[in-house]
Design a protein around this motif. Structure first.
Motif, PDB file in Angstrom:
ATOM      1  N   LYS A 124       5.091   1.942  14.890  1.00 49.52           N
ATOM      2  CA  LYS A 124       5.298   2.889  13.793  1.00 49.52           C
ATOM      3  C   LYS A 124       6.243   2.314  12.745  1.00 49.52           C
ATOM      4  CE  LYS A 124       4.576   7.301  16.216  1.00 49.52           C
ATOM      5  NZ  LYS A 124       5.243   8.548  16.684  1.00 49.52           N
ATOM      6  N   PHE A 125       7.335   1.739  13.212  1.00 54.40           N
ATOM      7  CA  PHE A 125       8.328   1.225  12.284  1.00 54.40           C
ATOM      8  C   PHE A 125       7.762   0.050  11.477  1.00 54.40           C
ATOM      9  CE2 PHE A 125      11.893  -1.309  10.869  1.00 54.40           C
ATOM     10  CZ  PHE A 125      12.763  -0.343  10.383  1.00 54.40           C
ATOM     11  N   GLU A 144       5.568   1.208   8.725  1.00 54.32           N
ATOM     12  CA  GLU A 144       6.360   1.760   7.631  1.00 54.32           C
ATOM     13  C   GLU A 144       7.043   0.646   6.830  1.00 54.32           C
ATOM     14  OE1 GLU A 144       9.065   4.368   9.536  1.00 54.32           O
ATOM     15  OE2 GLU A 144       7.552   5.876  10.069  1.00 54.32           O
ATOM     16  N   ALA A 145       7.488  -0.399   7.530  1.00 51.05           N
ATOM     17  CA  ALA A 145       8.227  -1.474   6.872  1.00 51.05           C
ATOM     18  C   ALA A 145       7.354  -2.266   5.905  1.00 51.05           C
ATOM     19  CB  ALA A 145       8.835  -2.414   7.921  1.00 51.05           C
ATOM     20  N   LYS A 190      15.273  -3.455  13.944  1.00 46.72           N
ATOM     21  CA  LYS A 190      14.704  -2.365  14.744  1.00 46.72           C
ATOM     22  C   LYS A 190      14.476  -2.811  16.184  1.00 46.72           C
ATOM     23  CE  LYS A 190      12.897   1.787  15.183  1.00 46.72           C
ATOM     24  NZ  LYS A 190      13.707   3.012  14.994  1.00 46.72           N
ATOM     25  N   ASP A 210       6.973   2.946  19.265  1.00 43.68           N
ATOM     26  CA  ASP A 210       8.070   3.086  18.307  1.00 43.68           C
ATOM     27  C   ASP A 210       8.131   1.892  17.348  1.00 43.68           C
ATOM     28  OD1 ASP A 210       8.892   5.516  19.369  1.00 43.68           O
ATOM     29  OD2 ASP A 210      10.180   4.556  20.847  1.00 43.68           O
ATOM     30  N   LEU A 211       7.992   0.701  17.893  1.00 45.81           N
ATOM     31  CA  LEU A 211       8.043  -0.500  17.053  1.00 45.81           C
ATOM     32  C   LEU A 211       6.822  -0.574  16.147  1.00 45.81           C
ATOM     33  CD1 LEU A 211       9.512  -3.077  16.307  1.00 45.81           C
ATOM     34  CD2 LEU A 211       8.305  -4.253  18.155  1.00 45.81           C
ATOM     35  N   GLN A 223      14.056  -6.074   8.505  1.00 41.83           N
ATOM     36  CA  GLN A 223      14.036  -4.669   8.944  1.00 41.83           C
ATOM     37  C   GLN A 223      13.486  -4.546  10.360  1.00 41.83           C
ATOM     38  OE1 GLN A 223      12.518  -1.549   6.200  1.00 41.83           O
ATOM     39  NE2 GLN A 223      12.171  -3.246   4.768  1.00 41.83           N
ATOM     40  N   ILE A 224      12.391  -5.241  10.600  1.00 43.97           N
ATOM     41  CA  ILE A 224      11.719  -5.136  11.903  1.00 43.97           C
ATOM     42  C   ILE A 224      12.581  -5.740  13.007  1.00 43.97           C
ATOM     43  CG2 ILE A 224       9.720  -5.933  13.226  1.00 43.97           C
ATOM     44  CD1 ILE A 224       8.121  -5.691  10.562  1.00 43.97           C
TER      45      ILE A 224
END
Length: 629
Positions: A271-272, A275-276, A609, A268-269, A605-606
């Motif tokens: 992927k994020f 994207e970030a 998350k 999950d991290l 952002q990260i």
């Protein structure tokens, strides 16, 4: 199975088998039937069906007569097998056992990152294919998923050439259940079916540089020379696939799949984080400060895993090679850049540890420092006024650190830099790691055959000049600041299991050494980093801008007009949460400009998350592991 029932029903027309001789004829029904007998458990099915039909059609037949009928039938089958050519052995020869898979690669929660699938190639002996009738071609078409018209066209072309060679009917067909296809093709004795196991990427190119890809050994000559691999084998070319190739490779003799590797990544991290970072080129790392476990590893732009696995044309390969965004470089591991302001932490700790300054020492910044007949400017050309070490770090006052550099000297600064993990490999189990550069007087003499000058030390002290670090080194350093000074070896592999799921090895954190500064100095640095992020969230961190050398003619240009390759690199490094740190985060944006503009928004952002994921996953168990003995 309908054809089997029809054949059996026809045999039962005369249960006395008075026409047995006709049935065993060259084109007799029993001869056709025996081809199906090679399928598993068919005899048991036939026996049950035969008994049911005998009882249905001849209810008055006594038990002895039924038994005699069954015995007679099986004798007929035995005779038929003896009279039938050995097509089964031919089919077995043409359809070799399936190739075993490479081991799967999972994330820390057991979710699939890299799996396997099959590709199928089908060919047929041209001479026998021309004797196939339309019904057989139609049936073959349904089995292999190729239009019958295409098969007929291949047959016609081969007939025109008047050759008895092999005809390729299909290549590279994805197949979910090759065993089912093989069983269906067993009635086509002259077919050649080749099934190859290939890597499957359920999340596309996610974490491509870290995971790596697989290629033919002949395309990877270095491995070929150092191992007992054959030229037709496939091996890992980079990343985890290469580093742990021997563990992942299947045992094709025993037909066992390779070992399953569970990584420390959080899907999950990961992927994020990808994207970030968006369309930027650069790196993102997230590391557990308590263990060194890597939770996210981003190298952007992403690596085209499927294209590299399947093979690229020379033109496509040249396009990748020539891309200024350095697609093939695994940036956390291999990209080297001046660190910018994050290196001021090293300079500050070295000066505090050496007693050159105390937390209360104040230097006055008027915007520049003159030394050796040259002025060295602060980023605030107006000057920051009187500042202590906390304010110098928070305001990023260059002049303060110039003063420290003159008192420390380059060799003392280099000593502390190395003690904090710079200038050497981190020890992670991945190849091609770069060491970076920790400049010193002897280094310059060896590199350029020139003596070190006082003016060389000043830019080094603020993270510029000859200084070079990798994102992985920076992230490990940041984790050490947060965990009390422990310099951990970055860890990507969590555990290994064999094809049966039995635990082979579970990996534990490795502490290589401690940062050579007092605990109170680390506390001061942590308080300062937390203060720099006030208003951004429950984070601590520092930004940096690494100036790129460029032609002097660009000095008069606006920053947005400077060509991409001459733009500055933007850094951010920090950890989350601020008061009880758990994860260190480092972001590098190549040629993105200042760290506060390019890297910090991505990092924020990260880190948000990370907080959200930790709260959500606090009750989610990891894959069950077997305890160590």
């Amino acid at each position: 199975m309908a054809i089997k029932k029809e054949l059996l029903d026809r045999l039962l027309v005369d249960y006395k088998y008075t026409k047995l001789k006709d049935l065993i004829g060259e084109n007799g029904l029993l001869k056709q039937l025996t081809k199906a007998l090679f399928e598993r458990a068919l005899q048991a099915e036939m026996t049950v069906h035969l008994q049911e039909n005998i009882m249905k059609h001849t209810p008055k037949i006594n038990l002895c007569r039924i038994k005699l009928t069954l015995i007679t039938f099986w004798i007929a089958v035995t005779l038929c097998v003896a009279l039938t050519p050995n097509t089964a052995s031919s089919a077995d020869h043409q359809l070799p056992p399936l190739e075993a898979h490479r081991g799967e690669i999972l994330d820390q929660y057991g979710r699939l990152l890299v799996g396997n699938s099959y590709l199928m190639d089908i060919s047929w002996n041209g001479h026998n294919l021309r004797r196939m009738n339309d019904q057989e071609i139609d049936r073959l078409s349904v089995i292999i998923g190729i239009e019958a018209a295409i098969i007929r066209e291949k047959v016609r072309l081969d007939a025109d050439r008047k050759t008895d060679g092999s005809i390729t009917l299909a290549t590279g067909i994805p197949v979910d259940n090759p065993i089912e296809i093989r069983n269906k093709l067993s009635s086509f004795p002259d077919i050649t079916l080749t099934v190859q196991s290939i890597r499957n990427y359920p999340h596309g190119d996610l974490a491509g540089h870290l995971l790596g890809y697989v290629g033919n050994v002949k395309e990877n000559r270095y491995d070929y020379k150092l191992t007992n691999l054959k030229r037709e084998d496939r091996s890992g070319v980079m990343g985890v696939e290469k580093a742990y190739d021997a563990l992942l490779r299947p045992d094709n003799v025993a037909r066992d799949s390779g070992n399953t590797l569970q990584l420390t990544l959080d899907l999950d991290l990961q992927k994020f984080a990808e994207e970030a970072i968006g369309d930027n080129a650069g790196a993102v790392l997230a590391m557990d400060i308590r263990t060194g476990a890597i939770r996210a590893w981003v190298s952007a732009p992403e690596l085209p895993l499927r294209d590299l696995t399947n093979g690229l044309s020379k033109e496509d390969w040249d396009t990748i090679i020539d891309n200024p965004r350095l697609i093939l470089i695994d940036k956390p591991l291999q990209f080297q850049s001046p660190p910018g302001s994050p290196f001021k932490l090293v300079t500050a700790m070295a000066a505090l540890q050496e007693g050159i300054i105390t937390p209360e020492t104040i230097f006055d910044c008027n915007g520049s420092l003159l030394t050796g007949g040259r002025s060295y400017y602060c980023q605030n050309k107006q000057g920051d006024g009187p500042v202590d070490v906390r304010h110098a770090l928070q305001e990023s006052c260059d002049v303060f650190f110039y003063q420290l550099a003159l008192q420390l000297g380059i060799d003392k600064l280099a000593y502390y830099s190395r003690s904090m993990g710079f200038g050497s490999k981190t020890g992670i189990d991945l190849g091609y790691e770069m060491e970076g550069v920790v400049p010193s007087a002897s280094w310059k003499e060896g590199k350029f055959h020139e003596p070190w000058r006082e003016g060389d030390t000043l830019p080094v002290a603020i993270g510029q000049g000859y200084n070079l670090v990798t994102p992985l080194q920076m992230c490990r350093f940041t984790a050490a600041l947060a965990n009390g000074g422990k310099l951990l070896r970055p860890m990507i592999l969590s555990s290994i299991r064999n094809h049966a799921g039995t635990l082979i090895k579970d990996f534990s954190p490795i502490e290589e050494r401690k940062i050579e500064v007092k605990p109170e100095i680390l506390m001061l640095i942590r308080d300062t980093l937390q203060g720099k992020m006030k208003g951004d969230g429950n984070f601590a961190g520092i930004t940096g801008t690494a100036s790129r050398p460029h032609p002097s003619l660009l000095n008069s240009m606006k920053s947005e007009d400077i060509p991409y390759e001459y733009q500055d690199n933007g850094w951010f490094t920090g950890y989350v949460p601020a008061e009880s740190p758990r994860i260190a985060v480092t972001v590098l944006i190549m040629h993105g400009g200042s760290g506060s503009i390019a890297a910090k928004p991505v990092a924020v952002q990260i880190m948000n998350k990370i907080l959200a994921l930790e709260e959500r996953k606090s009750n989610v168990p990891k894959v069950v592991r077997i305890s160590k003995d």
